[in-house]
Design a protein around this motif. Sequence first.
Motif, PDB file in Angstrom:
ATOM      1  N   GLY A  67     -24.742  -9.696  39.879  1.00 11.95           N
ATOM      2  CA  GLY A  67     -25.216  -9.185  38.600  1.00 11.95           C
ATOM      3  C   GLY A  67     -23.958  -9.711  37.957  1.00 11.95           C
ATOM      4  O   GLY A  67     -23.253 -10.743  38.333  1.00 11.95           O
ATOM      5  N   GLY A  68     -23.993  -9.157  36.412  1.00  4.71           N
ATOM      6  CA  GLY A  68     -22.803  -9.889  35.591  1.00  4.71           C
ATOM      7  C   GLY A  68     -23.221 -10.813  34.818  1.00  4.71           C
ATOM      8  O   GLY A  68     -22.364 -11.352  34.063  1.00  4.71           O
ATOM      9  N   VAL A  69     -24.371 -11.379  34.713  1.00  2.96           N
ATOM     10  CA  VAL A  69     -24.676 -12.323  33.800  1.00  2.96           C
ATOM     11  C   VAL A  69     -24.765 -11.789  32.367  1.00  2.96           C
ATOM     12  O   VAL A  69     -25.115 -10.670  32.069  1.00  2.96           O
ATOM     13  N   VAL A  70     -24.164 -12.634  31.443  1.00  7.34           N
ATOM     14  CA  VAL A  70     -23.770 -12.155  29.963  1.00  7.34           C
ATOM     15  C   VAL A  70     -24.842 -12.928  29.001  1.00  7.34           C
ATOM     16  O   VAL A  70     -25.275 -14.214  29.590  1.00  7.34           O
ATOM     17  N   PRO A  71     -25.080 -12.430  28.017  1.00 10.50           N
ATOM     18  CA  PRO A  71     -26.055 -13.360  27.097  1.00 10.50           C
ATOM     19  C   PRO A  71     -25.045 -14.661  26.784  1.00 10.50           C
ATOM     20  O   PRO A  71     -23.751 -14.824  26.858  1.00 10.50           O
ATOM     21  N   ASN A  72     -25.809 -15.876  26.581  1.00 16.31           N
ATOM     22  CA  ASN A  72     -25.254 -16.927  26.687  1.00 16.31           C
ATOM     23  C   ASN A  72     -24.642 -17.217  28.168  1.00 16.31           C
ATOM     24  O   ASN A  72     -23.405 -17.353  28.098  1.00 16.31           O
ATOM     25  N   PRO A  73     -25.358 -17.266  28.993  1.00 20.85           N
ATOM     26  CA  PRO A  73     -25.087 -17.253  30.462  1.00 20.85           C
ATOM     27  C   PRO A  73     -23.980 -18.274  30.789  1.00 20.85           C
ATOM     28  O   PRO A  73     -24.130 -19.489  30.445  1.00 20.85           O
TER      29      PRO A  73
END
Length: 392
Positions: A67-73
Motif C-alpha cells: 500500500g501507500g500509493v499517493v496521488p501523483n504516484p
Amino acid sequence: MFNFQYYAPTKVVFGKETESQVGQLVKAQGCKKVLIHYGGGSVKRSGLLDRVKASLESEGVAYVELGGVVPNPRLELVYEGIDLCKKEGVDFILAVGGGSVIDSGKAIGYGVATEGDVWELYEHKRNATACLPIGVILTIAAAGSETSNSSVITKEDTLDKRFYDDDISRPKFAIMNPELTMTLPDYQTGCGVADILMHTQERYFTNGGNMEMTDQIAEGLMRNVIANAKILVKDPKNYDARAEVMWAGSLSHNGLTGCGNDGGDFMTHMLEHEMGGMYDVAHGAGLAAVWGSWARYVYKNCLHRFVRFATNVMGVEAVGTEEEIALKGIEALEAFYREIGMPTNFRELGVEAKDEELREMARRCANYVGGEKGSARLLKEADMYEIYKMAL
Ligand code: NZQ
Ligand code: ZN
C-alpha cells in the motif's frame, strides 16, 4: 478522417458487488502470486481490501501486498514494488484504487518485466519490452487508467511528472462497481468529473480532421457526464449517476473518443502535469484550473470546434458571432466547474504561483514535448507561459 487503430482489450466487469468476482478473475489469469497494490487507506477503511483478500484466498491465490500509493504516484514506491515483486516471484498485479494506484502498478509491471531503470521509459529514452499483467478494482471514476495504455509517475527529487504510454500495460480486467465510489469526498468526485471531460476534450478540440460518429459519441459523453455530475452534487449516493460517470470515465480515455482525429491536442494535460509536479495538486482540479485560460488562448485557431462544443454540449444558443458563441461555451463550462466545486484558476486551486515557477513550468513543459505541441493551436514555451499567467 484519419486512419486509426482502436484497441480496447480490457474485460470490464461492471456493477454492484462485482468485486466479489476478483478471486475467480485473477485465478483465470493462471498466475502464481499476486501483488495487491493500493493507496493511502481508503480501501482499508471501506473494508474493500479485506473482501479482496478473502476472495483471493477462497480461490487459493497467493498474494503479497504493497500500500501507500499517493496521488501523483511516486517513483520511489515503484522501485520498492519492483524489488518486492522480484523477491516474491510476483507475476500479476492487482491494483485496488484509482489512477494513481493503477499507474504505479503499471510502472511496477514494466520494471519487473523490462530490463533497466523503469524511469527511462517515462523519460521517453526507450520502450518497454514487456509488462506484468494487471487487473484493476476501480474505486474512483477519473483517470481512465483502468482501460487506458497510459501511466503517469512523479520523480520526487526533481518534481518531474511524466507519462509513458504502451498498449502492453492495458489491464486484463477492470472490476467497476459504482457503489465503491460512494465513499469519495465530493472534491475527489469533482476532480474525477473534470478529468473525464478533459480526456474527451483533448481529443475533440483539434484542427486535424474529424469523424462524425466519434464526434457524436464525444458530445453525448460530455453532456451525460455534466448532467450526472450535477445530480451527484445534490445526491452523492445516487447509484445510477455514479454508474454513468464511471462508465464514461473508461470510455473517455480508452481511445474511443479519438477515433479518426489527428491524435488530439493534449496540451491542457501537459500543462497540468507540470502543475502536479510543482505543487502536488489533484490532477482533475489542476486541469479545471488551467483549462479556461488555455481555451481563451487557443479558441480563435480552432473556432469551428469551440462553436460546436458551445452549441452541442453546453447548450449555448447560436446567436451572435462565432467568437461570441465560442466564448459563451467556455464560460458555461467554467460555470459548471464552479457548480461542482472545481477551481477555474490558480487562486481557486489554492496555489500562489511565483512568476519564476510559471517560467520554469513552461520551460519544462516545452522541453518535454520537444519544443511545441497542440492541435487546436500549436504552443511553444512562450505560449505556455502566457497561459499559466492568464490562469493566475
Ligand atoms: O489513497 P486513498 O486512501 O485510496 O485515497 C484516494 C486519493 O486520496 C482517494 N480515493 C480513491 N478512491 C476512493 C478514495 N477515497 C474514498 N473512497 C474511495 N472510493 O482519492 C484520492 C485520489 O486518488 P487518485 O488515484 O490519485 O485519483 P485519480 O484516479 O484521479 O488518479 C490521478 C492520477 O492519475 C493520473 C494523474 O495525473 C494522477 O497522477 N492520470 C492517469 C492517466 C492514465 N493512466 O491513463 C490519465 C490521466 O490523464 C491522468 O494524468
Ligand atoms: Zn487526465
